[in-house]
Design a protein around this motif. Structure first.
Motif, mmCIF file in Angstrom:
data_model
loop_
_atom_site.group_PDB
_atom_site.id
_atom_site.type_symbol
_atom_site.label_atom_id
_atom_site.label_comp_id
_atom_site.label_asym_id
_atom_site.label_seq_id
_atom_site.Cartn_x
_atom_site.Cartn_y
_atom_site.Cartn_z
ATOM 1 N N LEU A 45 0.830 -1.198 0.000
ATOM 2 C CA LEU A 45 0.000 0.000 0.000
ATOM 3 C C LEU A 45 0.868 1.252 0.000
ATOM 4 N N ARG A 46 2.060 1.127 0.566
ATOM 5 C CA ARG A 46 2.983 2.260 0.577
ATOM 6 C C ARG A 46 3.805 2.301 -0.696
ATOM 7 N N SER A 47 4.354 1.132 -1.062
ATOM 8 C CA SER A 47 5.231 1.095 -2.226
ATOM 9 C C SER A 47 5.518 -0.352 -2.574
ATOM 10 N N LYS A 48 5.359 -0.689 -3.840
ATOM 11 C CA LYS A 48 5.676 -2.051 -4.295
ATOM 12 C C LYS A 48 7.143 -2.352 -4.037
ATOM 13 N N GLU A 49 8.006 -1.359 -4.301
ATOM 14 C CA GLU A 49 9.446 -1.587 -4.138
ATOM 15 C C GLU A 49 9.829 -1.805 -2.679
ATOM 16 N N ILE A 50 9.183 -1.066 -1.754
ATOM 17 C CA ILE A 50 9.469 -1.269 -0.327
ATOM 18 C C ILE A 50 9.138 -2.702 0.066
ATOM 19 N N ALA A 51 7.965 -3.180 -0.383
ATOM 20 C CA ALA A 51 7.525 -4.534 -0.030
ATOM 21 C C ALA A 51 8.473 -5.592 -0.589
ATOM 22 N N LEU A 52 8.842 -5.466 -1.867
ATOM 23 C CA LEU A 52 9.717 -6.464 -2.488
ATOM 24 C C LEU A 52 11.125 -6.409 -1.910
ATOM 25 N N TYR A 126 10.011 11.221 5.886
ATOM 26 C CA TYR A 126 10.745 12.415 6.296
ATOM 27 C C TYR A 126 10.236 13.695 5.665
ATOM 28 N N GLU A 127 9.158 13.602 4.880
ATOM 29 C CA GLU A 127 8.477 14.810 4.434
ATOM 30 C C GLU A 127 7.276 15.085 5.331
ATOM 31 N N ASN A 128 6.869 14.051 6.096
ATOM 32 C CA ASN A 128 5.632 14.164 6.883
ATOM 33 C C ASN A 128 5.826 14.833 8.240
ATOM 34 N N LEU A 129 6.850 14.411 8.971
ATOM 35 C CA LEU A 129 6.995 14.875 10.340
ATOM 36 C C LEU A 129 8.391 15.449 10.580
ATOM 37 N N PRO A 130 8.494 16.473 11.409
ATOM 38 C CA PRO A 130 9.788 17.126 11.625
ATOM 39 C C PRO A 130 10.687 16.364 12.595
ATOM 40 N N PHE A 131 11.246 15.258 12.122
ATOM 41 C CA PHE A 131 12.086 14.421 12.974
ATOM 42 C C PHE A 131 13.585 14.694 12.777
ATOM 43 N N TYR A 132 13.917 15.704 12.008
ATOM 44 C CA TYR A 132 15.305 15.894 11.642
ATOM 45 C C TYR A 132 16.203 16.207 12.833
ATOM 46 N N ASN A 318 -10.440 16.209 1.905
ATOM 47 C CA ASN A 318 -9.587 17.365 2.218
ATOM 48 C C ASN A 318 -8.176 16.928 2.602
ATOM 49 N N PRO A 319 -7.434 16.342 1.666
ATOM 50 C CA PRO A 319 -6.065 15.883 1.995
ATOM 51 C C PRO A 319 -5.085 17.045 2.092
ATOM 52 N N VAL A 320 -4.044 16.832 2.895
ATOM 53 C CA VAL A 320 -2.945 17.794 2.921
ATOM 54 C C VAL A 320 -2.042 17.533 1.724
ATOM 55 N N ARG A 321 -1.838 16.240 1.441
ATOM 56 C CA ARG A 321 -1.026 15.837 0.296
ATOM 57 C C ARG A 321 -1.380 14.399 -0.066
ATOM 58 N N ASP A 322 -0.936 13.984 -1.228
ATOM 59 C CA ASP A 322 -1.190 12.621 -1.685
ATOM 60 C C ASP A 322 -0.137 11.700 -1.068
ATOM 61 N N ASN A 323 -0.354 11.322 0.188
ATOM 62 C CA ASN A 323 0.620 10.497 0.903
ATOM 63 C C ASN A 323 0.138 9.051 0.983
ATOM 64 N N GLN A 325 -1.242 7.447 3.466
ATOM 65 C CA GLN A 325 -2.553 7.281 4.087
ATOM 66 C C GLN A 325 -3.678 7.620 3.118
ATOM 67 N N TYR A 326 -3.431 8.580 2.236
ATOM 68 C CA TYR A 326 -4.425 8.947 1.229
ATOM 69 C C TYR A 326 -4.674 7.770 0.289
ATOM 70 N N GLN A 327 -3.607 7.133 -0.175
ATOM 71 C CA GLN A 327 -3.740 5.980 -1.064
ATOM 72 C C GLN A 327 -4.392 4.809 -0.341
ATOM 73 N N TYR A 328 -4.032 4.642 0.934
ATOM 74 C CA TYR A 328 -4.611 3.569 1.746
ATOM 75 C C TYR A 328 -6.123 3.771 1.899
ATOM 76 N N ALA A 329 -6.529 5.028 2.152
ATOM 77 C CA ALA A 329 -7.956 5.336 2.297
ATOM 78 C C ALA A 329 -8.707 5.065 0.995
ATOM 79 N N LYS A 330 -8.082 5.368 -0.144
ATOM 80 C CA LYS A 330 -8.712 5.096 -1.440
ATOM 81 C C LYS A 330 -8.953 3.601 -1.620
ATOM 82 N N ARG A 331 -7.974 2.815 -1.237
ATOM 83 C CA ARG A 331 -8.110 1.360 -1.410
ATOM 84 C C ARG A 331 -9.173 0.792 -0.470
#
Length: 599
Positions: A45-52, A126-132, A318-323, A325-331
């Motif tokens: 759901l996040r990324s095919k490449e991450i899963a593989l 690392y685009e979502n939360l300020p953990f730097y 009303n998404p903030v961005r296409d992240n 969770q947005y794709q997960y909600a669509k599915r």
């Protein structure tokens, strides 16, 4: 909808195909076809490449190292008061360095997949939360960027030295060498005082299984692992060792050492991060800051004094961005729609029956009456009264039936415990809403769940929305906990502001109010919101609304063992739907009773 259905079917096929691919990759890379394979298909759901790539790395790690030995080291280190989250995060980074280049050299085709997986992780986490500000996160970003650019990038001296140690993992000849590097890095990067307080690596490895078995693991385990046996904990920990992605973007916000009796005390800075997470993963709020502040001031009192309310129309609207969770909600929306299509005959029949029951109950109220009036359509036979009577009433008018004396709220439990029933719960809410729309009764539909101190109220349709808004109910997504008392209190407050004389609240829940308490600094910690305490609070809110003239019906959408709690909350006015085919009759009986009683 048909397009969405096709997409959902293809997603299910794709998940099965992906699981097989991950399993085959893991076996091929490890060379061990008896290896216990646990593909994490949810990662797709996040990324095919991450899963593989996750599956490939599991296989590579099993081939080069002893995962049980490394897992046991982690458990022993945690036993001596190491941070579970940070230790496993550091271990994951070291394993990436230890096997990433090796497997790419053996199988050049993996190189592109690895880069895409790391790229997706950087983008999503690392685009979502300020953990730097965390050293470990900065190291992770530096290592990933080196892989993506194909060269070692300039870095500040201190960070560079730590990165060099991580890269030394690639030269590890056995598991103990890898453990030595991980341990040394943890003591330098995460807890410089660890060795002084708890002992060296020799002391860590000397911890016996007897000590581990007798240890109070509840101090360290998360909610899913709570009260599990030691061997299960070791297994879970070793399964997480090869993960390069952050399985929960909220883990770094949790201060586990402050957990006591499931009450967590957190800083204002962490609360701000939680609000950022809520907005990113549940959608923007539709209230202004002033309106939100007012609602929180009115509702969040007493045992809910350290809580917050968050009103949204959902991430899909009303998404903030296409992240992720947005794709997960669509599915998940597609999945809900697929269940509707799978049971569309039952659903349509239930909607038709429920509509007919409501129409019959409203027949007297909606009957048109013809009356004489001083305006309307002229009646020729009464013209002779002109000048002869002061009440001529020369016209006739039709008084149309008025259904606006009724208003209904539908509130749906959207906590994680509803995940296995998600599609059916959405279908039940949709059937009620459709029938109410068919008879023009104004109604609102919302779901509720609780993340950290935020109780999220997701509005699918507003009272006077058109019929088309009913389909937004399929945006229903489940997650996190549920603070039922606060959600009912907030929904009831809005309902009581309506002008209609008869107000009805229908609550679809599993009878299990449960929320991990989150408190701001210096707050008075109430008891954990669970068991009798939570049931009593929820029942109190139901009784309070009934005393103010609101008819409250509980529709049970849970497991049979939780029925006693549901009865305590709703008393005699609750419905247990064992067979969805009888849904309309059971709910219809209650609604018609309310409508006829008013008559």
């Amino acid at each position: 909808m048909h397009k969405d259905l096709t997409e959902e079917l293809s997603i299910e096929d794709y998940k099965m195909e992906l699981e097989n691919r991950i399993r085959n990759l893991l076996w091929t890379v490890s060379g061990d076809f008896l290896l216990d394979v646990k593909p994490d298909v949810s990662l797709f759901l996040r990324s095919k490449e991450i899963a593989l790539y996750d599956g490939i790395k599991q296989g590579a790690f099993a081939r080069y190292f002893d995962k049980n030995l490394l897992g046991l080291y982690l458990v022993k280190k945690i036993y001596l008061d190491a941070s579970e989250t940070e230790l496993t995060g550091l271990t994951q980074l070291c394993i990436e360095a230890a096997v990433g280049d090796r497997i790419c050299e053996e199988r050049p085709g993996v190189r592109r997949m690895r880069k895409k997986a790391l790229e997706d992780i950087l983008d999503q986490e690392y685009e979502n939360l300020p953990f730097y500000d965390k050293l470990l996160d900065r190291l992770k970003i530096a290592v990933f960027r080196d892989v993506l650019t194909g060269s070692v990038q300039p870095l500040e001296k201190k960070l560079s030295a730590f990165r060099d140690q991580i890269y030394a993992c690639a030269e590890s000849r056995d598991t103990m060498e890898l453990i030595w590097i991980i341990d040394s890095l943890y003591n330098a990067v995460i807890d410089p005082d660890f060795e002084k307080k708890n002992g060296s690596l020799e002391r860590v490895m000397a911890v016996t299984l007897e000590e581990l078995t007798e240890f109070g693991w509840e101090d360290y385990l998360n909610e899913e692992m709570y009260e599990e046996a030691l061997e299960n904990y070791v297994e879970k920990l070793t399964d997480r060792m090869t993960d390069i992605e952050d399985s929960s973007l909220t883990q770094d916000m949790e201060e586990k050492r402050k957990v006591k009796n499931k009450i967590t005390v957190i800083s204002e800075e962490a609360l701000q991060k939680a609000h950022t997470y809520v907005e990113l993963n549940f959608g923007k709020t539709y209230l202004t800051p002033a309106e939100e502040k007012r609602m929180n001031h009115l509702m969040c009192r007493g045992i809910h004094g350290d809580c917050s309310l968050y009103f949204t129309e959902g991430i899909l609207k009303n998404p903030v961005r296409d992240n992720y969770q947005y794709q997960y909600a669509k599915r998940l929306r597609n999945k809900n729609i697929w269940i509707y299509h799978d049971k569309h005959r039952i659903a349509k029949r239930n909607i038709a029956i429920l509509t007919e029951l409501l129409k019959k109950a409203l027949v007297i109220r909606s009957e048109n009456q013809e009356v004489l009036s001083d305006r309307g359509t002229i009646v020729p036979s009464r013209l002779w009264r002109i000048g002869r009577s002061c009440e001529a009433n020369l016209f006739k008018r039709i008084l149309r039936g008025d259904n606006t004396d009724f208003v209904v709220d539908i509130l749906i439990d959207a906590s994680g415990s509803q995940m296995s029933r998600q599609g059916d719960v959405a279908l039940q809410a949709y059937m009620i809403s459709s029938a109410l729309s068919n008879v023009d009764i104004p109604h609102r539909v919302m779901s509720y769940c609780t993340f950290w101190d935020h109780t999220i109220l997701h509005r699918f349709r507003e009272y006077d929305d058109p019929v088309s808004a009913d389909e937004d109910i399929f945006n229903y997504v489940t997650s996190s906990n549920n603070r039922d008392g606060l959600a009912i209190k907030a929904a009831g407050y809005s309902l009581l502001q309506r002008e209609e004389e008869k107000k009805i609240l229908i609550i679809l829940s599993d009878g299990r109010p449960y929320d991990v308490i989150i408190n701001r600094p210096n707050a008075k910690n109430p008891a954990p919101y669970q068991g009798k305490y939570a049931i009593s609070d929820t029942a109190t809110e139901v009784r309070r609304l009934r005393s103010q003239g609101v008819s409250v019906l509980g529709v049970f959408a849970g497991e049979e063992k939780d029925l006693p709690a549901e009865k305590k909350i709703f008393g005699k006015d609750f419905a247990y739907i064992r067979d969805i085919g009888n849904f309309s009759k059971i709910v219809g009986r209650y609604l018609t009773k309310q409508l006829e009683a008013d008559n």
